[in-house]
Design an enzyme around this catalytic site. Structure first.
Site, PDB file in Angstrom:
ATOM      1  N   HIS A  28     -31.690  13.747  13.581  1.00  6.04           N
ATOM      2  CA  HIS A  28     -32.955  14.994  14.249  1.00  6.04           C
ATOM      3  C   HIS A  28     -33.346  15.742  13.120  1.00  6.04           C
ATOM      4  O   HIS A  28     -34.256  15.870  12.869  1.00  6.04           O
ATOM      5  CB  HIS A  28     -31.755  15.178  15.200  1.00  6.04           C
ATOM      6  CG  HIS A  28     -31.169  14.780  16.438  1.00  6.04           C
ATOM      7  ND1 HIS A  28     -29.830  14.743  16.177  1.00  6.04           N
ATOM      8  CD2 HIS A  28     -31.783  15.171  17.519  1.00  6.04           C
ATOM      9  CE1 HIS A  28     -29.335  14.260  17.644  1.00  6.04           C
ATOM     10  NE2 HIS A  28     -30.720  14.429  17.935  1.00  6.04           N
ATOM     11  N   ARG A 185     -25.121   9.379  20.835  1.00  5.55           N
ATOM     12  CA  ARG A 185     -24.125   8.913  22.237  1.00  5.55           C
ATOM     13  C   ARG A 185     -23.795   7.224  21.721  1.00  5.55           C
ATOM     14  O   ARG A 185     -22.502   6.183  21.724  1.00  5.55           O
ATOM     15  CB  ARG A 185     -25.147   7.563  23.323  1.00  5.55           C
ATOM     16  CG  ARG A 185     -25.556   8.384  24.026  1.00  5.55           C
ATOM     17  CD  ARG A 185     -26.334   7.900  25.615  1.00  5.55           C
ATOM     18  NE  ARG A 185     -26.451   8.608  26.777  1.00  5.55           N
ATOM     19  CZ  ARG A 185     -27.253   8.992  26.806  1.00  5.55           C
ATOM     20  NH1 ARG A 185     -28.378   9.413  26.192  1.00  5.55           N
ATOM     21  NH2 ARG A 185     -27.535   9.978  28.083  1.00  5.55           N
TER      22      ARG A 185
HETATM   23  P1  AMP Z   1     -31.712  13.451  21.557  1.00  3.64           P
HETATM   24  O1  AMP Z   1     -30.660  14.592  21.166  1.00  3.64           O
HETATM   25  O2  AMP Z   1     -31.047  12.356  21.856  1.00  3.64           O
HETATM   26  O3  AMP Z   1     -32.174  13.790  22.770  1.00  3.64           O
HETATM   27  O4  AMP Z   1     -32.539  14.054  20.853  1.00  3.64           O
HETATM   28  C1  AMP Z   1     -34.013  14.609  20.428  1.00  3.64           C
HETATM   29  C2  AMP Z   1     -34.863  13.964  19.677  1.00  3.64           C
HETATM   30  O5  AMP Z   1     -34.526  13.193  18.278  1.00  3.64           O
HETATM   31  C3  AMP Z   1     -35.764  12.710  20.478  1.00  3.64           C
HETATM   32  O6  AMP Z   1     -37.011  13.084  20.399  1.00  3.64           O
HETATM   33  C4  AMP Z   1     -35.353  11.900  19.954  1.00  3.64           C
HETATM   34  O7  AMP Z   1     -36.161  10.393  20.142  1.00  3.64           O
HETATM   35  C5  AMP Z   1     -35.357  11.862  18.453  1.00  3.64           C
HETATM   36  N1  AMP Z   1     -33.972  10.886  17.653  1.00  3.64           N
HETATM   37  C6  AMP Z   1     -32.759  11.153  18.520  1.00  3.64           C
HETATM   38  N2  AMP Z   1     -32.513   9.820  17.765  1.00  3.64           N
HETATM   39  C7  AMP Z   1     -33.218   9.390  16.848  1.00  3.64           C
HETATM   40  C8  AMP Z   1     -33.708   7.815  16.061  1.00  3.64           C
HETATM   41  N3  AMP Z   1     -32.465   7.740  15.580  1.00  3.64           N
HETATM   42  N4  AMP Z   1     -34.485   8.636  14.830  1.00  3.64           N
HETATM   43  C9  AMP Z   1     -35.348   9.790  14.688  1.00  3.64           C
HETATM   44  N5  AMP Z   1     -35.354  10.296  15.958  1.00  3.64           N
HETATM   45  C10 AMP Z   1     -34.538  10.692  17.131  1.00  3.64           C
END
Ligand code: AMP
Length: 279
Positions: A28, A185
């Protein structure tokens, strides 16, 4: 938030946003860095933290999804984020329980396969919440992660199709040292499950090596069998799907060569993990 965005826009300020479900990690933060670079020195940065109920299926982990708003707020402050937008369910879906919430955004092509097939109402929830966030935050640009490759493609398509004046940018996946894609997760992975979770990255590397060493495109079925075997060799892992596809259209490929894209979903214990990469 809308009033603030309107004032910023009146002053000619560039607004960058990063939508998240919180429990922030280095992945993030890399999106936040990218948004800052793109918005420029006079720009403003908005990070949203909202665990969106409409993108979870009835048997999924909405209620147990890790939440830590205090820590998220600290990380945002340290990263120089201007606004942490963390609305409540009642603010985002007013009257939802009295059935007054009935408007959704649906993308009908890119969202059919893979995550869309395994999680039938997932992308409807994603496109709806992102459209709402775009209308509330009114960003000039928004950064999403390639970690959720299909999601990023769908949001790009939605922004284009619905004429959102938002530049949608996709930033690379950040990984742990052993290759596991960072994810909120991953917190669920206790004991030996954490070790087994590397099977997603190992599958990608194995397929990539096979495709690179082959003199012609490899039948997708053969690669799928390879991944199935590798996943099955882990005591607590179960393959949900593995797909090979053309990276722009997301169309499945029968034969897989360099430049094709792989995506897979694997249950490790109860935890469903996804990953993807260009081959
Ligand atoms: P989430 O909080 O999992 O819904 O993710 C929020 C944003 O962060 C989304 O655009 C995801 O694709 C991105 N994201 C999550 N994990 C990663 C990662 N390991 N590397 C880069 N971006 C990520």
């Amino acid at each position: 938030m809308q009033r603030l965005a309107r004032d910023w826009r009146r002053e000619g300020v560039e607004i960058g946003c990063v939508p998240t479900m919180g429990c922030l990690h280095a992945g993030h933060l890399s999106l936040i860095e990218r948004a800052r670079r793109e918005a420029g020195p006079g720009g403003r940065l908005v990070v949203s933290v909202y665990v969106n109920p409409t993108q979870f299926g009835p048997r999924e982990d909405f209620s147990t999804y890790p939440r830590d708003l205090k820590r998220d707020a600290r990380l945002c402050r340290e990263a120089g984020v201007d606004v942490l937008f963390a609305p409540t369910d009642e603010q985002m879906y007013p009257g939802a329980f009295e059935e007054k919430y009935s408007t959704y955004v649906i993308e009908e092509e890119l969202s059919r396969g893979m995550e869309g097939a395994s999680r039938p109402t997932h992308f409807r929830g994603v496109t709806t919440i992102v459209a709402k966030l775009f209308n509330i935050i009114q960003p000039h640009l928004a950064v999403f992660g390639a970690k959720d490759y299909q999601q990023a493609a769908i949001i790009e398509r939605m922004a284009k199709n619905l004429n959102f004046p938002v530049r949608v940018l996709v930033a690379p996946t950040l990984r742990e040292e052993d290759g596991l894609a960072m994810s909120s997760r991953n917190k669920y992975l206790e004991g030996e499950l954490r070790g087994e979770a590397v099977v997603l990255w190992r599958s990608i590397e194995k397929v990539r090596a096979a495709v690179r060493s082959a003199s012609r495109p490899v039948p997708a079925g053969r690669l799928k069998t390879m991944v199935q075997r590798l996943v099955r060799s882990q005591a607590h892992a179960r393959l949900d799907y593995v797909e090979f596809f053309e990276p722009e259209s997301l169309s499945p490929l029968a034969k897989v060569g360099r430049g094709a894209h792989i995506a897979l979903a694997v249950f490790v214990g109860e935890t469903r993990l996804i990953d993807n990469a260009r081959l």
